[in-house]
Design an enzyme around this catalytic site. Structure first.
Site, mmCIF file in Angstrom:
data_model
loop_
_atom_site.group_PDB
_atom_site.id
_atom_site.type_symbol
_atom_site.label_atom_id
_atom_site.label_comp_id
_atom_site.label_asym_id
_atom_site.label_seq_id
_atom_site.Cartn_x
_atom_site.Cartn_y
_atom_site.Cartn_z
ATOM 1 N N GLU A 128 0.841 -1.125 -0.101
ATOM 2 C CA GLU A 128 0.057 -0.002 0.068
ATOM 3 C C GLU A 128 0.920 1.066 0.035
ATOM 4 O OE1 GLU A 128 -2.838 -0.239 3.268
ATOM 5 O OE2 GLU A 128 -3.770 -2.002 2.380
ATOM 6 N N ASN A 171 2.078 -5.208 -3.225
ATOM 7 C CA ASN A 171 0.700 -5.542 -2.853
ATOM 8 C C ASN A 171 -0.069 -4.202 -2.645
ATOM 9 O OD1 ASN A 171 -1.284 -7.644 -2.366
ATOM 10 N ND2 ASN A 171 -1.191 -6.680 -0.236
ATOM 11 N N HIS A 208 -10.379 -6.118 -1.988
ATOM 12 C CA HIS A 208 -11.441 -5.859 -1.200
ATOM 13 C C HIS A 208 -12.896 -5.231 -1.791
ATOM 14 C CE1 HIS A 208 -8.903 -7.153 2.188
ATOM 15 N NE2 HIS A 208 -8.052 -6.193 1.804
ATOM 16 N N ASP A 238 -12.079 -10.243 -0.476
ATOM 17 C CA ASP A 238 -13.523 -10.398 0.138
ATOM 18 C C ASP A 238 -14.585 -9.487 -0.553
ATOM 19 O OD1 ASP A 238 -12.529 -7.996 1.289
ATOM 20 O OD2 ASP A 238 -12.112 -8.600 3.245
#
Ligand code: XIL
Length: 300
Positions: A128, A171, A208, A238
């Protein structure tokens, strides 16, 4: 095959989940874990605040529990994560001198990777680092503020020396939509790294998602990154309310890209999720398969 891991393995891929060391003693949890998944990612146990809470003093107990257990069962392990602005102990954020911070960062990467050398399939070396809504700007952090843009390259070079066998990943979240400025910024970094020989092997897409699931061009994004010569992975999947179509679309996007090597969901049961209020996972609170489980399995 009737399980996610075995079905993914038929095309040489893995299907993984985030795991919390504190839940391994829960029989419902561990039964599903071992039945369905052939890869694990420690959810919090390898983060800086867990592994080096005070400078130079390393704690590996909880992460070792996950890694040893997985290794004994033939499950792969994704390492998550070495350099991140969040879940970072205050002593790191308090450093004001660039040379000190560079040494601290390199020592953290080297010590953690050495401890797990040869046992980690892929490492999220940097997590991030890019800012939302901009094309290529890094977010402010102690690393960015003291070391500048080059901190990412420095981290990857140090990581390669520490464990040459591990795949080294960048990532991030909100890089699934090909036209988003943030996606383009990460793409340009990876292209630049490949052009200059900076070691990078993979890009992790956290995934996400809201109820709509992935953007329609997610497969395009995966394919375009893969064309740069890196593997791509879905690393923290998710989806709010776990709609069957949204899970199927996500899995299909990966399956249609040969260099998409695996999918990790960010927890097992809805009650295990960091977004528990949104019921975003494949198993309900009792550990029963939800409709999204079958749609993910069918799409594999
Ligand atoms: C989350 C964990 O799931 C929570 O238990 C913790 O409190 C906060 O972090 N992006 C990441 C993951 O890379 O490490 C985050 O995990 C979720 C967002």
């Amino acid at each position: 095959a009737s399980t996610l891991g075995a079905q993914a393995a038929q095309t040489g891929r893995y299907f993984g989940t985030a795991v919390a060391a504190g839940k391994l003693g829960d029989g419902t949890y561990s039964t599903i874990l071992d039945r369905e998944f052939n890869s694990v990612t420690p959810e919090n146990e390898m983060k800086w605040d867990a592994t080096e809470r005070t400078r130079g003093s390393f704690t590996f107990g909880p992460a070792d529990q996950i890694v040893n257990r997985a290794t004994a069962r033939g499950q792969r392990v994704r390492g998550h994560t070495l350099v991140w602005h969040s879940q970072l102990p205050g002593w790191v954020g308090g450093i004001t001198d660039a040379n000190t911070l560079r040494g601290v960062m390199n020592n953290h990467i080297t010590t953690v990777m050495n401890h797990y050398k040869g046992r980690i399939h892929s490492w999220d070396v940097v997590n991030e680092a890019f800012a939302d809504g901009t094309g290529g700007q890094h977010r402010p952090s102690v690393f960015q503020n003291l070391l500048g843009d080059g901190f990412i390259e420095q981290a990857f070079r140090t990581a390669r020396s520490a464990d040459p066998a591990a795949k080294l990943c960048y990532n991030d979240y909100n890089i699934e939509n090909w036209t988003a400025a943030k996606t383009q910024g990460v793409y340009r970094m990876v292209r630049d790294f490949k052009a200059r020989g900076v070691p990078i092997d993979c890009v992790g897409f956290q995934a996400h998602f809201g109820t709509g699931g992935p953007p329609a061009n997610f497969q395009t994004t995966l394919a375009n990154f893969a064309a740069l010569g890196v593997d791509v992975q879905i690393t923290e999947l998710d989806i709010a309310q776990a709609p069957t179509a949204a899970y199927a679309n996500t899995v299909r996007a990966c399956m249609n890209v040969s260099r998409c090597t695996g999918i990790t969901v960010w927890g097992i049961r809805d009650s295990d999720s960091w977004r528990a209020g949104e019921n975003p996972l494949l198993f309900d609170r009792s550990g029963n398969k939800k409709p999204a489980f079958q749609s993910a399995l069918t799409a594999l």
